[in-house]
Design an enzyme around this catalytic site. Structure first.
Site, PDB file in Angstrom:
ATOM      1  N   ALA A  62      44.674  29.752   8.569  1.00 40.77           N
ATOM      2  CA  ALA A  62      43.330  29.291   8.900  1.00 40.77           C
ATOM      3  C   ALA A  62      43.265  27.788   9.148  1.00 40.77           C
ATOM      4  O   ALA A  62      42.206  27.181   9.041  1.00 40.77           O
ATOM      5  CB  ALA A  62      42.359  29.683   7.789  1.00 40.77           C
ATOM      6  N   HIS A  71      50.923  29.803  -2.105  1.00 43.05           N
ATOM      7  CA  HIS A  71      50.533  31.220  -1.930  1.00 43.05           C
ATOM      8  C   HIS A  71      51.687  32.049  -1.323  1.00 43.05           C
ATOM      9  O   HIS A  71      51.662  32.420  -0.148  1.00 43.05           O
ATOM     10  CB  HIS A  71      49.230  31.406  -1.173  1.00 43.05           C
ATOM     11  CG  HIS A  71      49.001  30.589   0.060  1.00 43.05           C
ATOM     12  ND1 HIS A  71      49.878  30.539   1.109  1.00 43.05           N
ATOM     13  CD2 HIS A  71      47.961  29.809   0.413  1.00 43.05           C
ATOM     14  CE1 HIS A  71      49.395  29.773   2.060  1.00 43.05           C
ATOM     15  NE2 HIS A  71      48.223  29.309   1.650  1.00 43.05           N
ATOM     16  N   ASP A 111      42.714  29.977  -4.265  1.00 45.00           N
ATOM     17  CA  ASP A 111      42.646  29.563  -2.864  1.00 45.00           C
ATOM     18  C   ASP A 111      41.213  29.764  -2.353  1.00 45.00           C
ATOM     19  O   ASP A 111      40.988  30.026  -1.175  1.00 45.00           O
ATOM     20  CB  ASP A 111      43.641  30.349  -2.010  1.00 45.00           C
ATOM     21  CG  ASP A 111      43.867  29.747  -0.626  1.00 45.00           C
ATOM     22  OD1 ASP A 111      43.611  28.538  -0.454  1.00 45.00           O
ATOM     23  OD2 ASP A 111      44.272  30.488   0.292  1.00 45.00           O
ATOM     24  N   HIS A 142      53.066  27.641   4.297  1.00 43.14           N
ATOM     25  CA  HIS A 142      52.700  27.714   5.726  1.00 43.14           C
ATOM     26  C   HIS A 142      53.953  27.423   6.542  1.00 43.14           C
ATOM     27  O   HIS A 142      53.986  26.520   7.373  1.00 43.14           O
ATOM     28  CB  HIS A 142      51.581  26.728   6.048  1.00 43.14           C
ATOM     29  CG  HIS A 142      50.242  27.199   5.572  1.00 43.14           C
ATOM     30  ND1 HIS A 142      49.451  28.060   6.291  1.00 43.14           N
ATOM     31  CD2 HIS A 142      49.560  26.932   4.428  1.00 43.14           C
ATOM     32  CE1 HIS A 142      48.337  28.301   5.617  1.00 43.14           C
ATOM     33  NE2 HIS A 142      48.379  27.635   4.485  1.00 43.14           N
ATOM     34  N   ILE A 187      43.226  35.739   7.552  1.00 42.54           N
ATOM     35  CA  ILE A 187      42.574  35.533   6.270  1.00 42.54           C
ATOM     36  C   ILE A 187      42.429  34.036   6.060  1.00 42.54           C
ATOM     37  O   ILE A 187      43.352  33.261   6.314  1.00 42.54           O
ATOM     38  CB  ILE A 187      43.395  36.173   5.125  1.00 42.54           C
ATOM     39  CG1 ILE A 187      43.342  37.702   5.230  1.00 42.54           C
ATOM     40  CG2 ILE A 187      42.871  35.738   3.773  1.00 42.54           C
ATOM     41  CD1 ILE A 187      44.126  38.409   4.156  1.00 42.54           C
TER      42      ILE A 187
END
Length: 373
Positions: free
Chosen positions: A133, A209, A266, A188, A300
């Site tokens: 995102a 995450h 998060d 990421h 998400i």
């Protein structure tokens, strides 16, 4: 102010026992088993667990940290505090550098005040292939001078930086984190196993995450997931909200992570709010059925999770004991942040950050630094 809390079921270290504790000047001074030696405030035989430590949260209660606005940050913190999070690191998202510098500078005021435990820069030094995102046009390759300038803008309160290890100069950025007392996290990322291992060897100690926005685990291409799980130097973050990860994957990580698991939220500003349309930094997010995605059904985008829900899911769906649940929601993140001497468990000398839970593991009361909120 001194107070004694009695008639409690205390979750401390690897046990749960009937007992009492005393608090003075914001710290735990005594912990005892059985009946207390003096009268005190009865907790009605409810569970007492350490305050939750959320090392990765973007907002909640209709307010977010990425704007840098102090009033919004206070509102977001207050919302999560009501759900038991007594220690929080404010996470920013990819944005223009001048915005990140300004936001970090403003949030640093709340760190100095002791409200926030630091600032987490999630981006802009992340992979376009796994940006989730984050706005692709704002992503950058690491530049150490620019990187140090961002750290400086936080006035000593930069706590963590998420970096994709495969990017040019990424290992230099990891080394700069280590040299400046900032946690380097891999995330990421489309890194190979070897690239992730190189970042860990350079000093990265957190996986942002795990599984999400990350090169998937393959049997001939183990990637960053395997590197993080197999290395005792790395704490892996997991979002246990029912959307980001299947329960069986969380079970696998709980069994496999040599460096330990830290549940995170998060969460974005939509946490605790009705379904609708919200902002996550410069991105527009649609929340439907509690699930946050980029507008138009995209990736998400953060979560609407709170730490008390992550705690309950850990117990009910992942079979964690109460001590194990406190480990992943309090002690492990506190250790990862270098704060375990102060918070993360119920122990004499630590801050009196406590969450009182009822038999359904719902939050009944919250104490932070010896004060009921």
């Amino acid at each position: 102010m001194s107070q004694t809390l009695v008639n409690a079921r205390i979750v401390a270290e690897d046990t749960v026992f009937d007992g009492w504790l005393s608090v003075e000047e914001g710290r735990i001074t005594h912990i005892g088993h059985g009946a207390a030696p003096r009268d005190g405030e009865s907790l009605g035989n409810r569970l007492v667990v350490p305050g939750f430590v959320d090392m990765h949260v973007h907002g909640g209660g209709g307010a977010g940290y990425p704007t840098g606005a102090v009033t919004e940050a206070r509102r977001a913190f207050a919302f999560h505090l009501s759900k038991g999070t007594t220690t929080a690191v404010a996470s920013l998202v990819t944005a223009p550098l001048d915005h990140l510098r300004r936001a970090a500078g403003e949030l640093a005021e709340l760190c100095r005040e002791g409200l926030l435990a630091g600032i987490h820069f999630e981006g802009p030094y992340i992979s376009a292939a796994k940006c989730g995102a984050h706005r692709p046009a704002l992503l950058r390759d690491p530049s150490v001078p620019e990187f140090l300038d961002l750290i400086k803008s936080a006035h000593g309160h930069a706590r963590m930086f998420t970096i994709a290890p495969e990017l040019p100069n990424a290992l230099d950025a990891v080394a700069a984190c280590v040299a400046n007392g900032v946690i380097a996290a891999i995330g990421h990322t489309d890194a190979t196993y070897d690239e992730a291992e190189a970042a860990i060897d350079a000093g990265a100690t957190v996986a942002t995450h795990l599984f999400n926005a990350m090169r998937p685990l393959g049997h001939r291409d183990p990637g960053p997931i395997t590197a993080a799980l197999a290395d005792e130097r790395v704490t892996v973050e997991l979002i246990n909200d029912g959307f980001h990860l299947h329960e069986a994957v969380i079970d696998l990580a709980l069994r496999s992570a040599k460096g330990g698991v830290a549940f995170i939220t998060d969460a974005m500003d939509a946490a605790g709010m009705p379904d609708g349309d919200y902002d996550l930094g410069p991105m527009r997010v649609e929340v439907r059925g509690g699930e946050a995605r980029l507008e138009g059904g995209g990736s998400i985008a953060g979560s609407t999770l709170t730490m008390d829900k992550a705690f309950r899911r850990g117990v009910r769906l992942n079979g964690l004991t109460l001590p194990q649940a406190t480990e992943v929601t309090s002690l492990n993140p506190a250790r990862a942040l270098g704060l375990a001497d102060e918070v993360g468990s119920i122990a004499v000398g630590k801050r009196a950050d406590l969450v009182v839970l009822d038999d359904d593991l719902e939050v009944h009361r919250v104490m932070r630094q010896g004060e009921w909120i």
